[in-house]
Motif scaffolding. Structure first.
Motif, PDB file in Angstrom:
ATOM      1  N   ASP A   1      12.916 105.531 -43.211  1.00  0.00           N
ATOM      2  CA  ASP A   1      12.238 106.651 -43.856  1.00  0.00           C
ATOM      3  C   ASP A   1      12.959 107.966 -43.561  1.00  0.00           C
ATOM      4  O   ASP A   1      13.124 108.813 -44.444  1.00  0.00           O
ATOM      5  N   PHE A   2      13.407 108.144 -42.324  1.00  0.00           N
ATOM      6  CA  PHE A   2      14.089 109.377 -41.935  1.00  0.00           C
ATOM      7  C   PHE A   2      15.434 109.514 -42.641  1.00  0.00           C
ATOM      8  O   PHE A   2      15.877 110.630 -42.943  1.00  0.00           O
ATOM      9  N   ALA A   3      16.096 108.404 -42.905  1.00  0.00           N
ATOM     10  CA  ALA A   3      17.441 108.444 -43.486  1.00  0.00           C
ATOM     11  C   ALA A   3      17.455 109.055 -44.880  1.00  0.00           C
ATOM     12  O   ALA A   3      18.481 109.585 -45.319  1.00  0.00           O
ATOM     13  N   ASP A   4      16.334 109.021 -45.587  1.00  0.00           N
ATOM     14  CA  ASP A   4      16.309 109.519 -46.966  1.00  0.00           C
ATOM     15  C   ASP A   4      16.492 111.033 -47.040  1.00  0.00           C
ATOM     16  O   ASP A   4      17.320 111.539 -47.789  1.00  0.00           O
TER      17      ASP A   4
ATOM     18  N   VAL B   1      19.462 108.670 -38.236  1.00  0.00           N
ATOM     19  CA  VAL B   1      20.561 109.023 -39.135  1.00  0.00           C
ATOM     20  C   VAL B   1      19.990 109.498 -40.461  1.00  0.00           C
ATOM     21  O   VAL B   1      18.894 109.094 -40.877  1.00  0.00           O
ATOM     22  N   LYS B   2      20.743 110.365 -41.112  1.00  0.00           N
ATOM     23  CA  LYS B   2      20.369 110.882 -42.426  1.00  0.00           C
ATOM     24  C   LYS B   2      21.573 110.759 -43.350  1.00  0.00           C
ATOM     25  O   LYS B   2      22.689 111.159 -42.996  1.00  0.00           O
TER      26      LYS B   2
ATOM     27  N   TYR C   1      26.995 109.577 -43.047  1.00  0.00           N
ATOM     28  CA  TYR C   1      25.663 110.003 -42.642  1.00  0.00           C
ATOM     29  C   TYR C   1      25.778 110.927 -41.440  1.00  0.00           C
ATOM     30  O   TYR C   1      26.790 110.951 -40.736  1.00  0.00           O
ATOM     31  N   ASP C   2      24.744 111.713 -41.240  1.00  0.00           N
ATOM     32  CA  ASP C   2      24.640 112.593 -40.079  1.00  0.00           C
ATOM     33  C   ASP C   2      23.791 111.905 -39.015  1.00  0.00           C
ATOM     34  O   ASP C   2      22.781 111.267 -39.327  1.00  0.00           O
TER      35      ASP C   2
END
Length: 250
Positions: free
Chosen positions: A88-91, A191-192, A201-202
């Protein structure tokens, strides 16, 4: 005359001996009592600290359905809650879809001690100096006046708030006024996906914390309610736990 002197000396010796024995017995009694109290407090401290550590480990690796709305018994696919949170956070770099899921898992995990303890669970991003997630489980207390002073007498329903303090030190206003705390800390990486459209990704190092304390009324601050935007910045929309165990939105 000599016999009387000997009798008095024997009586005095007996009294001195009785005083010494009484003093030693009193000392041993207080030592045993204080030692027992100390052991009880230490065992309680270790138990609560161990519970916080075990609860945090269990939470991160608890199972959850991959499809929202399904139960574990009927789910077509099951994954770790931690995996769902990272996905969910990666989005977009924040938690959106899993907030209610995390709240339900934390509340269920802490249910055995929920009648006696309040707690908070948060994920903090030190590199960004912001909270990715923070939930606060507190009891609503009934206040009464005793000899001119307000005294908290009994907890009522329990409430879960989702909060977003502006900085980590905002939690100091809470933890320094609620008595002894029991907590567990862990680290993880979120990660994002980069927004530029390219690959990559960051990475965001994160601190995970579960803090619990004996149920008490929330402290007041000089500038108002500790839940407002200048302190813990809690969302007015919350979840209320009724005495029958049901949850509903505040």
């Amino acid at each position: 005359m000599a016999i009387n002197n000997r009798g008095q000396a024997a009586l005095a010796d007996s009294l001195y001996f009785l005083m010494i024995v009484s003093g030693l017995a009193t000392f041993l009694f207080f030592f045993a009592s204080s030692y027992g109290i100390g052991v009880t407090e230490r065992v309680g401290l270790e138990y609560r600290s161990d519970y916080a550590v075990s609860a945090l480990k269990t939470l991160l690796y608890s199972s959850t359905p991959r499809i929202s709305g399904e139960t574990l018994e009927t789910a077509t696919e099951v994954d770790f809650l931690l995996a769902a949170m990272k996905e969910d956070f990666a989005d977009n770099g924040q938690f959106d879809d899993v907030n209610r899921l995390v709240v339900n898992n934390v509340v269920g995990l802490m249910e055995p001690i929920a009648d006696s303890f309040n707690y908070m669970y948060y994920i903090y991003l030190p590199g960004e100096n912001k909270f990715a997630f923070l939930m606060l489980y507190v009891s609503q207390w009934t206040w009464t006046e005793v000899r001119g002073s307000q005294v908290d007498v009994s907890p009522g329903e329990s409430v879960v708030f989702l909060c977003n303090p502006k900085a980590l030190n905002k939690l100091d206003e809470l933890v320094t006024n609620i008595g002894r705390i029991y907590q567990s800390n862990s680290r993880m990486q979120l990660v994002k996906i980069k927004e530029t459209g390219g690959r990559g990704y960051d990475v965001f190092p994160a601190q995970v914390n579960l803090t619990m304390w004996v149920s008490t009324a929330l402290p007041e601050t000089d500038s108002g309610n500790i839940l407002d935007s200048s302190h813990l910045n809690c969302n007015p929309k919350c979840f209320l736990r009724l005495r029958n165990g049901r949850w509903e939105e505040c």
